[in-house]
Design an enzyme around this catalytic site. Structure first.
Site, short mmCIF file in Angstrom:
data_model
loop_
_atom_site.label_atom_id
_atom_site.label_comp_id
_atom_site.label_asym_id
_atom_site.label_seq_id
_atom_site.Cartn_x
_atom_site.Cartn_y
_atom_site.Cartn_z
N ILE A 96 0.88 -1.15 -0.10
CA ILE A 96 0.01 0.06 -0.11
C ILE A 96 0.91 1.14 0.16
O ILE A 96 0.58 2.47 -0.65
CB ILE A 96 -1.07 -0.06 1.22
CG1 ILE A 96 -1.89 -1.45 1.21
CG2 ILE A 96 -1.92 1.30 1.27
CD1 ILE A 96 -2.57 -1.59 2.36
N SER A 111 -7.12 -1.02 10.63
CA SER A 111 -7.83 -2.21 9.76
C SER A 111 -9.09 -2.52 10.27
O SER A 111 -9.40 -2.06 11.33
CB SER A 111 -6.82 -3.37 9.91
OG SER A 111 -7.56 -4.47 9.52
N TYR A 126 -2.33 -9.90 15.89
CA TYR A 126 -2.22 -8.73 14.89
C TYR A 126 -3.24 -7.79 15.15
O TYR A 126 -3.07 -6.51 15.26
CB TYR A 126 -2.33 -9.46 13.55
CG TYR A 126 -2.62 -8.42 12.12
CD1 TYR A 126 -1.49 -7.67 12.00
CD2 TYR A 126 -4.07 -8.14 11.69
CE1 TYR A 126 -1.93 -6.16 10.99
CE2 TYR A 126 -4.04 -7.18 10.63
CZ TYR A 126 -3.06 -6.25 10.45
OH TYR A 126 -3.22 -5.17 9.43
N LYS A 181 -3.31 -3.58 16.36
CA LYS A 181 -4.00 -2.23 15.62
C LYS A 181 -4.80 -1.77 16.58
O LYS A 181 -4.72 -0.46 16.82
CB LYS A 181 -4.89 -2.75 14.40
CG LYS A 181 -3.88 -3.33 13.26
CD LYS A 181 -3.17 -2.24 12.69
CE LYS A 181 -2.25 -2.60 11.50
NZ LYS A 181 -1.13 -1.78 11.05
N TYR A 235 -8.87 0.34 6.79
CA TYR A 235 -8.91 -0.29 5.61
C TYR A 235 -9.75 -1.41 5.60
O TYR A 235 -9.54 -2.45 6.67
CB TYR A 235 -7.35 -0.73 4.89
CG TYR A 235 -6.50 0.15 5.14
CD1 TYR A 235 -6.41 1.48 5.44
CD2 TYR A 235 -4.99 -0.43 5.01
CE1 TYR A 235 -5.35 2.44 5.31
CE2 TYR A 235 -3.98 0.45 5.22
CZ TYR A 235 -3.98 1.75 5.47
OH TYR A 235 -3.01 2.63 5.31
N ARG A 268 -17.05 -9.99 1.34
CA ARG A 268 -15.91 -8.82 1.97
C ARG A 268 -16.02 -7.51 0.99
O ARG A 268 -16.47 -7.74 0.01
CB ARG A 268 -14.60 -9.34 1.83
CG ARG A 268 -14.19 -10.61 2.64
CD ARG A 268 -13.93 -10.09 4.11
NE ARG A 268 -13.74 -11.28 4.91
CZ ARG A 268 -14.72 -12.14 5.51
NH1 ARG A 268 -16.08 -12.05 5.29
NH2 ARG A 268 -14.38 -12.91 6.19
#
Ligand code: NAD
Ligand code: UD1
Length: 338
Positions: free
Chosen positions: A12, A124, A148, A152, A175, A229
């Site tokens: 990204i 995220s 993970y 965040k 995101y 998704r």
């Protein structure tokens, strides 16, 4: 604006570097290349038509991070650097907490020392945890189901606390599912090893690097039984970062704000396979296997806040996402050289 882009050689980050230059800003890249190839940088320079200042080191080295910010009259930082593989994060959690939190601490201290006041952070949709509310607005409670995801959630909280002191303005960009590649086909997503995510796996099957896709379950409560998704083109995502940066500069009273970056639409796994076959003209053989633990049936954004406040909206279609991924994958079947 002069902008430090951490993780700027990654998927990204590299696409955002191109758009920063197109918008008249000057990016400076820092990347340790723990999950990227240095050979992305000459490709970026070719695309942009100018040189890019870049530094190769681990941001957790606080002295080096401080030295880069000391050098140069930076207006802002975009913080992409981090480890991102959900499954791996359960196997080596300490490495994930150390890397993802450690980079953020080193950056925040260096920003404070050198008077850099604006930060755009890669968050995220994973921070919405196990919520089943769709579409997902920003005010939902946050949580996580793996290390993970917790990094965040924790980084968001740290950034909120720092922003509350009034020294720093922070954009938390959540995101959804980034896919696609620059339309030139010269930069794109280049996962090392077996891809964890759907789109790079499909692309590697289409190009002949892998035999078939495993579809993780077709018994979900969705129209075709496979999960939905919110796939968003990386070019739209990159534009969201430029919009957030410019918003912070124009709104000095904003200390911290969360924005979803998604399209607001759900697409199923089988729809994605069909779209990729149509876009590439190649078959994507698949077999249905058991569900992947932890997967939710349906995830898509409520993107109205980003549209109202940032004036940003995702415009690229699933067909463009597939066509651009295929252009990148077919021109670079083994990813970046070296
Ligand atoms: P990526 O792995 O391609 O890019 C991250 C870059 O950061 C890599 O180039 C890596 O070498 C670098 N890096 C990692 N740790 C570093 C360190 N300690 N010091 C210096 N550089 C370091 O990943 P990406 O897909 O471009 O993701 C960028 C950010 O967006 C990550 O924070 C990720 O968690 C977040 N994000 C990604 C997705 C996704 O699906 N791709 C979804 C939501 C959020
Ligand atoms: C995953 C992560 C999430 C992260 C997101 C962004 C998990 C549980 N979640 O989400 O934390 O923020 O990536 O990149 O890993 N699929 C297959 N076969 C495959 C790969 C995927 O059928 O080989 C399916 C999955 O079951 C899912 C969909 O494709 O339904 C998308 O998968 P993926 O790309 O991994 O993204 P997420 O599951 O949304």
């Amino acid at each position: 604006m002069r902008v430090l882009v951490t993780g700027g050689a990654g998927y990204i980050g590299s696409h955002t570097v191109v758009q920063l230059v197109a918008a008249g800003h000057t990016p400076v890249v820092v990347d340790s290349h723990v999950n990227s190839r240095p050979s992305v940088l000459p490709r970026l320079e070719e695309l942009i038509g100018t040189t890019i200042e870049s530094h190769a080191f681990d941001l957790r080295d606080a002295d080096k991070t401080s030295a880069v910010l000391a050098e140069g009259c930076f207006d802002a930082v975009i913080h992409f650097a981090g480890l991102k593989a959900v499954g791996e994060s359960s196997q080596i959690p300490l490495e994930y907490y150390d890397n993802n939190l450690g980079t953020t601490f080193a950056l925040l201290r260096a920003m404070e020392r050198h008077g850099v006041r604006q930060l755009v952070f890669s968050s995220s949709a994973t921070v919405y945890g196990e919520t089943t509310t769709v579409p997902m607005p920003e005010h939902l409670p946050t949580g996580a189901t793996n290390p993970y995801g917790w990094t965040k959630v924790m980084q968001e909280q740290i950034l909120r606390d720092v922003a509350a002191t009034g020294t720093t303005q922070v954009a938390l960009l959540r995101y959804f599912n980034p896919v696609g590649a620059h339309p030139s086909g010269t930069i794109g997503e280049d996962p090392q090893g077996i891809p964890n995510n759907l789109m790079p796996f499909i692309a590697q099957v289409a190009v002949g690097r892998r035999e078939r896709l495993q579809v993780f379950g077709d018994d979900y409560p969705t129209p075709d039984g496979t999960p939905l998704r919110d796939y968003i083109h990386v070019e739209d995502l990159a534009a969201g970062h430029v919009a957030a940066l410019e918003y912070l500069a124009a709104h000095p009273d904003t200390h911290v704000r969360e924005w979803n970056l998604g399209t607001g639409t759900g697409t199923s796994v089988l729809e994605m396979v069909a779209a990729f076959e149509a876009g590439s003209g190649r078959p994507v053989p698949y077999e249905v296997v058991d569900r992947r633990p932890g997967d939710l049936a349906t995830v898509y954004a409520d993107p109205t806040r980003a549209e109202a406040e940032l004036g940003w909206r995702a415009t690229r279609t699933i067909e463009q996402m597939c066509a651009d991924t295929w252009r990148w994958q077919s021109a670079n079947p083994q990813g970046y050289p070296g």
